[in-house]
Design an enzyme around this catalytic site. Structure first.
Site, PDB file in Angstrom:
ATOM      1  N   GLY A  84     -12.601  -1.353   8.929  1.00  0.00           N
ATOM      2  CA  GLY A  84     -13.779  -2.181   8.493  1.00  0.00           C
ATOM      3  C   GLY A  84     -14.574  -2.495   9.360  1.00  0.00           C
TER       4      GLY A  84
ATOM      5  N   ASN B 124      -1.833   3.200  10.758  1.00  0.00           N
ATOM      6  CA  ASN B 124      -2.259   4.272   9.499  1.00  0.00           C
ATOM      7  C   ASN B 124      -1.634   5.683   9.609  1.00  0.00           C
ATOM      8  OD1 ASN B 124      -3.579   2.236   8.474  1.00  0.00           O
ATOM      9  ND2 ASN B 124      -5.265   2.562   9.646  1.00  0.00           N
TER      10      ASN B 124
ATOM     11  N   GLY C 227       0.912  -1.181   0.001  1.00  0.00           N
ATOM     12  CA  GLY C 227      -0.219   0.001   0.047  1.00  0.00           C
ATOM     13  C   GLY C 227       0.974   1.204   0.199  1.00  0.00           C
TER      14      GLY C 227
ATOM     15  N   ASP D  74       0.950  -3.384   8.534  1.00  0.00           N
ATOM     16  CA  ASP D  74       1.155  -2.366   9.583  1.00  0.00           C
ATOM     17  C   ASP D  74       0.687  -2.636  10.960  1.00  0.00           C
ATOM     18  OD1 ASP D  74      -1.456  -2.581   9.134  1.00  0.00           O
ATOM     19  OD2 ASP D  74      -1.872  -0.794   8.360  1.00  0.00           O
TER      20      ASP D  74
ATOM     21  N   ARG E 165      -2.045   7.946   4.615  1.00  0.00           N
ATOM     22  CA  ARG E 165      -2.176   8.793   5.830  1.00  0.00           C
ATOM     23  C   ARG E 165      -0.928   8.918   6.669  1.00  0.00           C
ATOM     24  NH1 ARG E 165      -6.833   4.504   7.264  1.00  0.00           N
ATOM     25  NH2 ARG E 165      -5.719   3.122   5.860  1.00  0.00           N
TER      26      ARG E 165
ATOM     27  N   ARG F  39      28.563   5.569  22.961  1.00  0.00           N
ATOM     28  CA  ARG F  39      28.312   5.178  21.284  1.00  0.00           C
ATOM     29  C   ARG F  39      28.720   3.883  20.662  1.00  0.00           C
ATOM     30  NH1 ARG F  39      30.872  10.369  19.006  1.00  0.00           N
ATOM     31  NH2 ARG F  39      30.303   9.197  17.179  1.00  0.00           N
TER      32      ARG F  39
HETATM   33  C1  UD1 Z   1      -7.738  -2.766   6.423  1.00  0.00           C
HETATM   34  C2  UD1 Z   1      -9.171  -3.623   6.195  1.00  0.00           C
HETATM   35  C3  UD1 Z   1      -9.782  -3.012   7.246  1.00  0.00           C
HETATM   36  C4  UD1 Z   1      -9.157  -3.542   8.608  1.00  0.00           C
HETATM   37  C5  UD1 Z   1      -8.039  -2.870   8.744  1.00  0.00           C
HETATM   38  C6  UD1 Z   1      -7.269  -3.356  10.196  1.00  0.00           C
HETATM   39  C7  UD1 Z   1      -9.088  -3.918   3.666  1.00  0.00           C
HETATM   40  C8  UD1 Z   1      -9.786  -3.549   2.682  1.00  0.00           C
HETATM   41  N1  UD1 Z   1      -9.404  -3.119   5.015  1.00  0.00           N
HETATM   42  O1  UD1 Z   1      -7.816  -1.436   6.136  1.00  0.00           O
HETATM   43  O2  UD1 Z   1     -11.164  -3.876   7.317  1.00  0.00           O
HETATM   44  O3  UD1 Z   1     -10.225  -2.888   9.450  1.00  0.00           O
HETATM   45  O4  UD1 Z   1      -7.167  -3.078   7.735  1.00  0.00           O
HETATM   46  O5  UD1 Z   1      -6.179  -2.596  10.299  1.00  0.00           O
HETATM   47  O6  UD1 Z   1      -8.370  -4.653   3.515  1.00  0.00           O
HETATM   48  N2  UD1 Z   1      -1.919  -3.121   0.932  1.00  0.00           N
HETATM   49  C9  UD1 Z   1      -1.171  -3.991  -0.141  1.00  0.00           C
HETATM   50  N3  UD1 Z   1      -1.660  -3.690  -1.423  1.00  0.00           N
HETATM   51  C10 UD1 Z   1      -2.719  -2.566  -1.556  1.00  0.00           C
HETATM   52  C11 UD1 Z   1      -3.264  -2.002  -0.557  1.00  0.00           C
HETATM   53  C12 UD1 Z   1      -2.777  -2.289   0.964  1.00  0.00           C
HETATM   54  O7  UD1 Z   1      -0.460  -4.795  -0.047  1.00  0.00           O
HETATM   55  O8  UD1 Z   1      -3.139  -2.360  -2.514  1.00  0.00           O
HETATM   56  C13 UD1 Z   1      -1.325  -3.156   2.285  1.00  0.00           C
HETATM   57  C14 UD1 Z   1      -1.068  -1.978   3.069  1.00  0.00           C
HETATM   58  O9  UD1 Z   1       0.365  -1.817   2.802  1.00  0.00           O
HETATM   59  C15 UD1 Z   1      -0.950  -2.547   4.577  1.00  0.00           C
HETATM   60  C16 UD1 Z   1      -2.147  -3.581   4.543  1.00  0.00           C
HETATM   61  O10 UD1 Z   1      -2.321  -3.944   3.106  1.00  0.00           O
HETATM   62  O11 UD1 Z   1       0.015  -3.074   5.035  1.00  0.00           O
HETATM   63  C17 UD1 Z   1      -3.467  -2.744   4.787  1.00  0.00           C
HETATM   64  O12 UD1 Z   1      -3.703  -1.631   4.032  1.00  0.00           O
HETATM   65  P1  UD1 Z   1      -4.340  -0.357   4.802  1.00  0.00           P
HETATM   66  O13 UD1 Z   1      -4.416   0.609   3.571  1.00  0.00           O
HETATM   67  O14 UD1 Z   1      -3.706   0.014   6.102  1.00  0.00           O
HETATM   68  O15 UD1 Z   1      -5.931  -0.785   5.172  1.00  0.00           O
HETATM   69  P2  UD1 Z   1      -6.907  -0.155   6.288  1.00  0.00           P
HETATM   70  O16 UD1 Z   1      -7.465   0.848   5.479  1.00  0.00           O
HETATM   71  O17 UD1 Z   1      -6.113  -0.071   7.396  1.00  0.00           O
HETATM   72 MG    MG Z   2      -4.114  -0.434   8.034  1.00  0.00          MG
END
Ligand code: UD1
Ligand code: MG
Length: 428
Positions: free
Chosen positions: A135, A218, A11, A102, A15, A305
């Site tokens: 979610g 996030n 991702g 994350d 944010r 150090r």
């Molecule tokens: C995600 C969940 C949400 C949950 C939350 C918990 C989805 C759609 N939503 O939301 O339901 O409550 O996590 O923390 O899954 N990533 C990829 N490829 C992408 C997009 C994201 O590998 O195309 C990875 C990101 O790097 C990250 C993880 O997936 O490590 C989650 O993505 P993030 O954008 O943080 O999802 P949330 O909005 O937190």
């Molecule tokens: Mg997340």
């Protein structure tokens, strides 16, 4: 254990408001992604990490620590989103544990817990006061999971749900093969959501987990919360093993620090990566980095150090030590000891400086046993002081000193009688 793991780290991390990829932000000295890969490797020999944004940078950082994880590049162009992330994973085993990259507080035991349940999907949820951003888990009247709806797609009623998706799932590999192609991107973000798989199965088991362990980072505010929680965990663990900590909330200890025997840490102490303490007392506001300290007392307000080894020594306030070995040494106040090797019974007077750098290169200072280094001494390196030497206060040492000698280079003191009155006049 016969289970594959996929860690999603492709991702953008918008944010975080940073040019650095989200999963490379550190807590307790290590990248978030490092923490989760390390724990995943405890339960699986088939760990996949999914990357896209700044993939090369992340790969390079992680390969310092791990040489046997599979890095996969997501087809982000065509399949953005967490569902798209796992489309390219080829699991070796018939179960795949999927983790968000994350989640730095997750431990191997939490991951293992999912394997105690049998279902097409074992998902995780927690109840929180501030569900914003997570979610929401929507249940039917029989308390079975119907779907997960993302914040951005949820209606007002759905948003009121306080039960949220924690972001860890155990899938049967066969279920994924069959159902991943069915995902669509018909949502506000136009992404393929892993969470939509839940509504494609009639066999979903939801387990309740702790928010403090499963929190997703996030933003930089979340990062600070995760840091506090991990610090609490690290310090509690040491205190249970017998380490004394005064005002532990003011102490900072990085994740790989080793503390053995009876140690005392006073308030404001920082122990950074690669540090090992054995039977040692670190006093207020001292910083120790990548050094080993045994049977010694350090500080207050001392800085050790990297690459220092200190044994049976007393280091006092405002002393800085770098890449030096000290054995049975006293350096009580205000000194810089860099690239030095100092032996037993030696006393370093206040204001001693090893001049280890000539503007081009660094040089060593070697000091033998039972040396008395007077206050305000400069040791211009490279230089060797043999055993049983006395260096008079205020000396600049530019030559090696033989065993048993006195080194002194002082101008004779001149006294001009009544000069004060001549200079300021007799009224003063
Ligand atoms: C995600 C969940 C949400 C949950 C939350 C918990 C989805 C759609 N939503 O939301 O339901 O409550 O996590 O923390 O899954 N990533 C990829 N490829 C992408 C997009 C994201 O590998 O195309 C990875 C990101 O790097 C990250 C993880 O997936 O490590 C989650 O993505 P993030 O954008 O943080 O999802 P949330 O909005 O937190
Ligand atoms: Mg997340």
């Amino acid at each position: 254990m016969n289970i594959s793991v996929a860690i999603m780290a492709a991702g953008l991390g918008t944010r975080m408001k940073s040019s650095m990829p989200k999963v490379l932000h550190t807590i307790s000295g290590f990248e978030m992604l490092y923490h989760i890969i390390k724990e995943a490797k405890c339960i699986s020999d088939d760990v996949h990490v999914i990357l896209f944004h700044q993939a090369e940078l992340i790969k390079e950082k992680m390969s310092h620590y791990f040489n046997d994880v599979h890095f996969i590049i997501q087809d982000h162009q065509n399949f953005p989103g967490t569902g798209g992330a796992i489309m390219g994973v080829e699991p070796k085993y018939d179960k795949l544990l999927v983790l968000n990259g994350d989640m730095p507080l997750l431990q191997a035991k939490d991951m293992q817990n999912f394997t105690h349940f049998q279902a097409e999907i074992v998902m995780s949820a927690f109840t929180c006061k501030e569900p914003f951003g997570y979610g929401r888990v929507i249940m039917d009247s029989d308390n079975r999971v119907k779907k997960i709806i993302e914040e951005k797609d949820a209606n007002a009623l759905e948003k009121e749900t306080k039960t949220v998706n924690a972001g860890v799932y155990l899938f049967q590999t066969s279920f994924l093969k069959e159902n991943l192609p069915k995902l669509t991107n018909h949502n506000v973000q136009k992404e393929y959501y892993i969470t939509d798989l839940v509504s494609l199965s009639n066999d979903v088991k939801a387990i309740l987990v702790e928010e403090d362990t499963f929190m997703g980072v996030n933003s930089k505010y979340h990062l600070s919360i995760a840091e506090t929680l991990l610090q609490e965990r690290i310090k509690k663990n040491f205190m249970e093993k017998g380490v004394v900590m005064r005002l532990p909330q003011t102490i900072y200890i990085e994740a790989d620090v080793v503390i053995e025997g009876e140690c005392i840490l006073e308030n404001g102490v920082s122990l950074l990566k690669g540090t090992k303490l054995v039977n040692t007392h670190i006093k207020t506001n001292s910083v120790i980095e990548k050094s080993t300290i045994k049977n010694s007392s350090i500080g207050p307000m001392a800085r050790v150090r990297p690459d220092s080894v200190i044994e049976d020594s007393h280091i006092g306030n405002f002393v800085e030590i770098k890449k030096s070995t000290l054995k049975g040494v006293k350096a009580g106040h205000l000194s810089y000891l860099g690239d030095a090797c100092i032996d037993e019974g030696t006393n370093i007077g206040c204001g001693t400086i090893t001049c280890n750098y000539d503007g081009k290169a660094k040089y060593q200072t070697i000091i033998g046993k039972n040396v008395f280094v007077g206050s305000d001494t400069q040791l211009v390196a490279p230089v060797t002081i043999s055993d049983d030497v006395i260096i008079a206060s205020g000396t600049t040492v530019t030559k090696n000193i033989p065993k048993g000698a006195l080194a002194i280079n002082r101008e004779p003191l001149k006294i001009v009688e009544n000069f004060f009155y001549k200079f300021f006049g007799s009224q003063k």
